[in-house]
Motif scaffolding. Structure first.
Motif, PDB file in Angstrom:
ATOM      1  N   ASP A  81       2.633   1.775  10.207  1.00  0.00           N
ATOM      2  CA  ASP A  81       3.668   2.749  10.598  1.00  0.00           C
ATOM      3  C   ASP A  81       4.571   3.114   9.423  1.00  0.00           C
ATOM      4  OD1 ASP A  81       5.058   0.428  10.213  1.00  0.00           O
ATOM      5  OD2 ASP A  81       6.157   0.481  12.101  1.00  0.00           O
ATOM      6  N   GLY A  82       4.199   2.676   8.222  1.00  0.00           N
ATOM      7  CA  GLY A  82       4.983   3.024   7.029  1.00  0.00           C
ATOM      8  C   GLY A  82       6.163   2.112   6.793  1.00  0.00           C
ATOM      9  N   SER A  83       6.257   1.031   7.562  1.00  0.00           N
ATOM     10  CA  SER A  83       7.402   0.134   7.366  1.00  0.00           C
ATOM     11  C   SER A  83       7.117  -0.880   6.272  1.00  0.00           C
ATOM     12  CB  SER A  83       7.755  -0.568   8.686  1.00  0.00           C
ATOM     13  OG  SER A  83       6.654  -1.317   9.145  1.00  0.00           O
ATOM     14  N   VAL A  84       8.213  -1.387   5.712  1.00  0.00           N
ATOM     15  CA  VAL A  84       8.142  -2.364   4.614  1.00  0.00           C
ATOM     16  C   VAL A  84       7.634  -3.700   5.151  1.00  0.00           C
ATOM     17  CG1 VAL A  84       9.615  -3.716   3.049  1.00  0.00           C
ATOM     18  CG2 VAL A  84      10.007  -1.251   3.317  1.00  0.00           C
ATOM     19  N   ASN A  85       6.829  -4.371   4.366  1.00  0.00           N
ATOM     20  CA  ASN A  85       6.402  -5.724   4.737  1.00  0.00           C
ATOM     21  C   ASN A  85       6.548  -6.645   3.527  1.00  0.00           C
ATOM     22  OD1 ASN A  85       4.265  -5.153   3.043  1.00  0.00           O
ATOM     23  ND2 ASN A  85       2.896  -4.591   4.715  1.00  0.00           N
ATOM     24  N   ARG A  86       6.122  -7.882   3.688  1.00  0.00           N
ATOM     25  CA  ARG A  86       6.289  -8.886   2.631  1.00  0.00           C
ATOM     26  C   ARG A  86       5.564  -8.482   1.335  1.00  0.00           C
ATOM     27  NH1 ARG A  86      10.219 -11.737   1.334  1.00  0.00           N
ATOM     28  NH2 ARG A  86       9.501 -11.805  -0.778  1.00  0.00           N
ATOM     29  N   ARG A  87       4.357  -7.885   1.505  1.00  0.00           N
ATOM     30  CA  ARG A  87       3.583  -7.496   0.317  1.00  0.00           C
ATOM     31  C   ARG A  87       4.347  -6.489  -0.531  1.00  0.00           C
ATOM     32  NH1 ARG A  87      -2.147  -5.740   2.428  1.00  0.00           N
ATOM     33  NH2 ARG A  87      -0.673  -4.639   3.689  1.00  0.00           N
ATOM     34  N   VAL A  88       4.961  -5.519   0.150  1.00  0.00           N
ATOM     35  CA  VAL A  88       5.703  -4.477  -0.560  1.00  0.00           C
ATOM     36  C   VAL A  88       6.904  -5.095  -1.276  1.00  0.00           C
ATOM     37  CG1 VAL A  88       7.080  -2.378  -0.260  1.00  0.00           C
ATOM     38  CG2 VAL A  88       4.957  -2.656   1.019  1.00  0.00           C
ATOM     39  N   ILE A  89       7.605  -5.979  -0.574  1.00  0.00           N
ATOM     40  CA  ILE A  89       8.791  -6.607  -1.184  1.00  0.00           C
ATOM     41  C   ILE A  89       8.371  -7.448  -2.386  1.00  0.00           C
ATOM     42  CG2 ILE A  89      10.669  -8.272  -0.813  1.00  0.00           C
ATOM     43  CD1 ILE A  89      10.822  -7.249   2.078  1.00  0.00           C
ATOM     44  N   THR A  90       7.330  -8.252  -2.211  1.00  0.00           N
ATOM     45  CA  THR A  90       6.909  -9.136  -3.304  1.00  0.00           C
ATOM     46  C   THR A  90       6.558  -8.337  -4.547  1.00  0.00           C
ATOM     47  OG1 THR A  90       6.056 -10.711  -1.722  1.00  0.00           O
ATOM     48  CG2 THR A  90       5.237 -10.931  -3.965  1.00  0.00           C
ATOM     49  N   TYR A  91       5.792  -7.263  -4.358  1.00  0.00           N
ATOM     50  CA  TYR A  91       5.387  -6.485  -5.536  1.00  0.00           C
ATOM     51  C   TYR A  91       6.613  -6.030  -6.330  1.00  0.00           C
ATOM     52  CZ  TYR A  91       3.477  -3.113  -8.667  1.00  0.00           C
ATOM     53  OH  TYR A  91       3.160  -2.459  -9.835  1.00  0.00           O
ATOM     54  N   HIS A  92       7.569  -5.448  -5.625  1.00  0.00           N
ATOM     55  CA  HIS A  92       8.732  -4.885  -6.318  1.00  0.00           C
ATOM     56  C   HIS A  92       9.667  -5.973  -6.836  1.00  0.00           C
ATOM     57  CE1 HIS A  92       7.108  -1.443  -4.074  1.00  0.00           C
ATOM     58  NE2 HIS A  92       7.520  -0.765  -5.128  1.00  0.00           N
ATOM     59  N   GLU A  93       9.737  -7.057  -6.100  1.00  0.00           N
ATOM     60  CA  GLU A  93      10.565  -8.179  -6.549  1.00  0.00           C
ATOM     61  C   GLU A  93      10.062  -8.737  -7.881  1.00  0.00           C
ATOM     62  OE1 GLU A  93      12.452 -10.662  -2.883  1.00  0.00           O
ATOM     63  OE2 GLU A  93      10.615 -11.442  -3.764  1.00  0.00           O
ATOM     64  N   GLU A  94       8.734  -8.838  -7.994  1.00  0.00           N
ATOM     65  CA  GLU A  94       8.180  -9.381  -9.242  1.00  0.00           C
ATOM     66  C   GLU A  94       8.490  -8.458 -10.424  1.00  0.00           C
ATOM     67  OE1 GLU A  94       6.808 -12.555  -9.625  1.00  0.00           O
ATOM     68  OE2 GLU A  94       7.563 -12.590  -7.563  1.00  0.00           O
ATOM     69  N   VAL A  95       8.413  -7.145 -10.177  1.00  0.00           N
ATOM     70  CA  VAL A  95       8.719  -6.193 -11.250  1.00  0.00           C
ATOM     71  C   VAL A  95      10.187  -6.334 -11.653  1.00  0.00           C
ATOM     72  CG1 VAL A  95       8.786  -3.739 -11.881  1.00  0.00           C
ATOM     73  CG2 VAL A  95       6.892  -4.602 -10.509  1.00  0.00           C
ATOM     74  N   ALA A  96      11.051  -6.559 -10.660  1.00  0.00           N
ATOM     75  CA  ALA A  96      12.475  -6.744 -10.963  1.00  0.00           C
ATOM     76  C   ALA A  96      12.698  -8.071 -11.689  1.00  0.00           C
ATOM     77  CB  ALA A  96      13.286  -6.698  -9.670  1.00  0.00           C
ATOM     78  N   LYS A  97      12.053  -9.119 -11.207  1.00  0.00           N
ATOM     79  CA  LYS A  97      12.149 -10.422 -11.891  1.00  0.00           C
ATOM     80  C   LYS A  97      11.696 -10.296 -13.329  1.00  0.00           C
ATOM     81  CE  LYS A  97      10.781 -13.647  -8.399  1.00  0.00           C
ATOM     82  NZ  LYS A  97       9.636 -14.440  -7.919  1.00  0.00           N
ATOM     83  N   GLY A  98      10.686  -9.469 -13.514  1.00  0.00           N
ATOM     84  CA  GLY A  98      10.106  -9.272 -14.846  1.00  0.00           C
ATOM     85  C   GLY A  98      11.009  -8.488 -15.783  1.00  0.00           C
ATOM     86  N   GLY A  99      12.177  -8.061 -15.306  1.00  0.00           N
ATOM     87  CA  GLY A  99      13.170  -7.478 -16.203  1.00  0.00           C
ATOM     88  C   GLY A  99      13.194  -5.962 -16.293  1.00  0.00           C
ATOM     89  N   THR A 100      12.389  -5.270 -15.476  1.00  0.00           N
ATOM     90  CA  THR A 100      12.414  -3.801 -15.493  1.00  0.00           C
ATOM     91  C   THR A 100      13.790  -3.334 -15.002  1.00  0.00           C
ATOM     92  OG1 THR A 100      10.062  -3.783 -15.040  1.00  0.00           O
ATOM     93  CG2 THR A 100      11.260  -1.745 -14.549  1.00  0.00           C
ATOM     94  N   GLY A 101      14.386  -2.384 -15.735  1.00  0.00           N
ATOM     95  CA  GLY A 101      15.749  -1.971 -15.427  1.00  0.00           C
ATOM     96  C   GLY A 101      15.856  -1.059 -14.216  1.00  0.00           C
ATOM     97  N   PHE A 102      14.913  -0.113 -14.108  1.00  0.00           N
ATOM     98  CA  PHE A 102      14.993   0.895 -13.053  1.00  0.00           C
ATOM     99  C   PHE A 102      13.627   0.985 -12.380  1.00  0.00           C
ATOM    100  CE2 PHE A 102      15.404   5.731 -12.174  1.00  0.00           C
ATOM    101  CZ  PHE A 102      15.953   5.495 -10.913  1.00  0.00           C
ATOM    102  N   ILE A 103      13.599   0.703 -11.085  1.00  0.00           N
ATOM    103  CA  ILE A 103      12.315   0.674 -10.367  1.00  0.00           C
ATOM    104  C   ILE A 103      12.287   1.820  -9.357  1.00  0.00           C
ATOM    105  CG2 ILE A 103      10.826  -0.697  -8.854  1.00  0.00           C
ATOM    106  CD1 ILE A 103      12.098  -3.206 -10.063  1.00  0.00           C
ATOM    107  N   ILE A 104      11.328   2.709  -9.538  1.00  0.00           N
ATOM    108  CA  ILE A 104      11.202   3.836  -8.603  1.00  0.00           C
ATOM    109  C   ILE A 104      10.039   3.522  -7.667  1.00  0.00           C
ATOM    110  CG2 ILE A 104      11.023   6.345  -8.358  1.00  0.00           C
ATOM    111  CD1 ILE A 104      11.645   6.408 -11.503  1.00  0.00           C
ATOM    112  N   VAL A 105      10.375   3.198  -6.444  1.00  0.00           N
ATOM    113  CA  VAL A 105       9.346   2.873  -5.447  1.00  0.00           C
ATOM    114  C   VAL A 105       8.495   4.130  -5.219  1.00  0.00           C
ATOM    115  CG1 VAL A 105       9.019   2.234  -3.022  1.00  0.00           C
ATOM    116  CG2 VAL A 105      10.816   1.127  -4.385  1.00  0.00           C
ATOM    117  N   GLY A 106       7.183   3.939  -5.054  1.00  0.00           N
ATOM    118  CA  GLY A 106       6.250   5.074  -5.026  1.00  0.00           C
ATOM    119  C   GLY A 106       6.338   5.954  -3.794  1.00  0.00           C
ATOM    120  N   ALA A 107       5.478   6.953  -3.805  1.00  0.00           N
ATOM    121  CA  ALA A 107       5.463   8.023  -2.808  1.00  0.00           C
ATOM    122  C   ALA A 107       5.733   7.527  -1.394  1.00  0.00           C
ATOM    123  CB  ALA A 107       4.117   8.722  -2.861  1.00  0.00           C
TER     124      ALA A 107
END
Ligand SMILES: Cc1cc2nc3c(=O)[nH]c(=O)nc-3n(C[C@H](O)[C@H](O)[C@H](O)COP(=O)(O)O)c2cc1C
Length: 705
Positions: free
Chosen positions: A37-63
């Protein structure tokens, strides 16, 4: 504190009212991993969390779709079209904020490029589609009836309805706590369909002149500003050059940037291409680092707002350079952060060599996921879509692992096993590690494959894996190992036809041997590559065939490929195939400046080789029994089969032996790496084979074999 090596990369930037702590952006990446249904789940959070942990300053979540009923770019993209989706989006933003990143959501309607629904798709015009690299491309059913998509021009009422939905979606993103919103006006999706003079053939107020084509975008911008406030940072992503006859070029791109600045946007994110020019959108392996930087540089000369550039950025030195030279304000990465979400931290702490550079193969993140309506994976980073690799558990009790073959499967298995504490020995037949990757990387435009070979070699060394070169162990040599992995890759098949043993019949491996004597991993006694005549016939339909054809084609040879299949390389990742086929026809990928072939590559499909005569006449027979003769000074064999001849003997000797990579089934680098990673995770002292001859461990208490 100022970073000594990369002062520009690690300096803060102000984008509207948002302060970003460094110049590294994750450009939007639809990981197609949300719930149905297009809602956020754990997989989506984990992916973006790792990118943030990895030090990326600005994260633009995809389409993220503003209206999932009429358009999803991928079947499990995120959606922002209902208020009940806000709490999930808030968790996503919190996950990134926790690690200091600023974050945006990219709002996108795919229009005619929707993966779902598949019929009655809305667009600016009813423009016919032929988009080989699109996630929403034609669906072919088993009976090979290509089901064309039906596309129709939107009515003015529908346009205004969608403008409102874009505004609502942006508002929901803001409510969820995101710092910014980006509009996806690139790559031929709906907003781009309106902006592009190539697609938009309307003659009402939403078409025609520049301002007519921009009206849809401008109305969306106004609606978002009305709902979110003018100081909520809004960005827009669009292509600097659409790389198609009749499409937008750089001069109009600059005009768009000025208009967006005037309207109060906080940044522009300059990408490339439209899906009719797939090479430019997805830049496969052939494209050099930063080939698209010039478009951002041109825009930057003309506006004050922040500019992001992207496309094949991998090396922090290059990123630092373009920032220092003022060509861009931020460097954007998509696939690089899929391959290694910790890129920024590694660059900042001087661990450049540790970065697992993306090889731009598009196999895991596109061909074997989004394109076929699955969630995103990565060919070289098994942790994508599989959290077991993020929370790697040490083995309960270390054991001895023997790996026969040091290609991508063997090395990845060694890496994961060693990380989990096992004692690992690789037995490598040749004098160097790398396996099939070493052939690909000798092809002009495909040297990126070497990056992964080198990364794995470094990891294996760092983790203390013992490597025995020129070793082909027998069952008796492997007795002391708890688990044995057969990672011997593929071997070239030699069909029993007259002439197969003639001296001018060679294999693709002979042709693609590395001749770089300066390579640090190069064994001095390696055989030289085979010399080929001017007319070469390649027989097979595998990476080896494609790579040999590309290398020889580039060298000016006249190449003929014979394949039993209906067309050549249909298994290949489609954007690579599109560019390769254009190069075979003496053309090039869009925006690619590589040397073109002198002679086109000829493909004889639905055919096989019947015999090879001493004088170089090759008799080819079609599946309707027609024969033709091709003259060749060299015949290259390129059919590949699993190289698993020793497996039954090892099994009979009672070893816990499993096949991984091409020795199990001939596939690609993703197949090899994934097999290696999975088995590395399973190995435990006492691991055993199940009734399918696969390795199992950690059975529930009370279950014993
Ligand atoms: C798996 C995947 C998903 C992508 N999703 C989006 C997206 O949602 N929005 C977008 O504007 N571009 C998207 N792109 C394009 C990338 O943002 C980027 O422009 C392109 O991959 C080239 O940059 P790179 O070399 O850093 O990957 C996607 C690309 C890939 C491979």
């Amino acid at each position: 504190m100022k970073n000594k090596k990369y002062p520009a990369l690690f300096s803060p930037i102000q984008i509207g009212n948002m302060t970003v702590s460094n110049r590294i952006a994750m450009v939007p990446t639809d990981i197609s991993s949300a719930n149905a249904d297009g809602s956020v789940n754990r997989r989506v959070i984990t992916y973006h969390e790792e990118v943030a942990k990895g030090g990326t300053g600005f994260i633009i979540v995809g389409a993220t779709t503003p209206d999932k009923l009429t358009g999803r770019p991928t079947v499990t993209c995120l959606a922002a079209d209902e208020d009940p989706l806000i709490p999930g989006l808030a968790h996503l933003a919190e996950g990134m904020h926790r690690y200091g990143a600023k974050c945006a959501v990219q709002i996108q309607h795919p229009g005619r490029q929707a993966a779902w629904p598949r019929k009655n798709l809305m667009s600016a015009s009813d423009h016919v589609l032929d988009v080989p690299g699109s996630a929403g491309h034609e669906v072919i059913y088993a009976e090979s009836i290509a089901q064309g998509k039906s596309i129709r021009a939107m009515t003015v009422e529908e346009i205004y309805d969608l403008i409102e939905k874009f505004g609502e979606a942006a508002w929901r993103v803001q409510q969820a706590g995101f710092d910014s919103v980006e509009l996806h006006a690139a790559h031929g999706y709906l907003i781009a369909q309106f902006m592009s003079p190539f697609v938009n053939k309307r003659n009402d107020r939403f078409g025609g002149s520049f301002m007519g084509r921009m009206r849809f975008t401008m109305e969306i911008v106004s609606r978002i500003q009305m709902k979110c406030g003018k100081d909520f940072p809004l960005g827009i992503r669009y292509s600097g050059d659409e790389w198609i006859e009749g499409g937008r070029r750089l001069d109009e791109t600059v005009r768009v940037a000025k208009l967006m600045e005037e309207m109060g946007l906080a940044y522009v994110d300059i990408t490339a291409g439209i899906f009719e020019s797939p090479g430019a959108v997805m830049d496969p392996m052939y494209y050099p680092e930063g080939w698209n930087t010039y478009t951002a540089a041109e825009v930057k000369k003309n506006v004050e707002i922040a500019v992001i550039t992207s496309h094949s950025l991998r090396n922090p030195d290059y990123c630092e350079k373009i920032l220092a030279e003022g060509k861009t304000d931020m460097v954007g990465m998509c696939r690089q952060l899929i391959a290694d979400p910790y890129w920024a931290n590694k660059a900042r702490t001087g661990k450049k060599k540790e970065i697992r550079r993306c090889i731009s193969c598009l196999v895991g993140c596109w061909q074997e996921s989004l394109m076929i309506k699955r969630d995103m994976r990565c060919a070289i980073n098994p942790a994508i879509g599989d959290e077991r690799f993020i929370h790697l558990q040490p083995a309960k009790k270390a054991c001895k692992v023997g790996i026969i073959g040091g290609g991508p499967a063997g090395m990845e298995a060694a890496r994961i096993s060693a990380l989990r504490g096992h004692k690992v020995v690789i037995f490598e037949k040749s004098g160097e590690l790398g396996g099939a990757m070493l052939y690909c990387c000798t092809v002009p435009g495909k040297s990126k494959m070497r990056w992964h070979a080198d990364w794995l070699r470094e990891q294996v060394k760092k983790l203390g894996v013992q490597v025995k070169y020129r070793a082909e162990p027998k069952a008796k040599d492997l007795k002391g190992f708890d688990v044995v992995l057969l990672a011997t890759g593929g071997r070239v098949a030699r069909p029993e036809i007259p002439g197969i043993d003639l001296p001018f019949v060679v294999t693709f491996e002979d042709v693609l041997r590395c001749k770089n004597s300066k390579c640090e991993h190069y064994p001095a006694d390696k055989a030289k590559p085979a010399k080929c005549g001017q007319n070469v016939l390649i027989w097979g339909d595998h990476f080896g065939a494609a790579d040999a054809a590309e290398q020889l084609g580039c060298a000016g040879k006249k190449v003929t490929i014979v394949t039993e299949n209906g067309d050549f390389a249909e298994w290949m990742e489609p954007v690579h195939r599109d560019v390769m086929m254009k190069r075979f026809a003496c053309g090039n990928g869009e925006g690619l400046k590589s040397k073109t072939y002198k002679n086109p590559v000829r493909i004889i499909a639905n055919s096989s080789v019947l015999e090879i005569d001493k004088d170089g006449t090759v008799v080819v027979v079609s599946n309707t029994f027609e024969r033709c003769k091709v003259k060749a000074e060299t015949v290259v064999l390129a059919k590949v089969e699993p190289n698993d001849g020793t497996y039954p003997k090892l099994l009979d000797a009672g070893l816990a032996v499993v096949k991984i990579g091409d020795s199990k089934r001939v596939r690609n680098v993703r197949g090899a790496v994934t097999d290696g990673a999975n088995v590395g995770l399973t190995i435990e002292a006492g691991a055993t084979l199940n009734a399918n001859n696969e390795l199992i461990s950690n059975l529930p208490t009370g279950i014993e074999l």
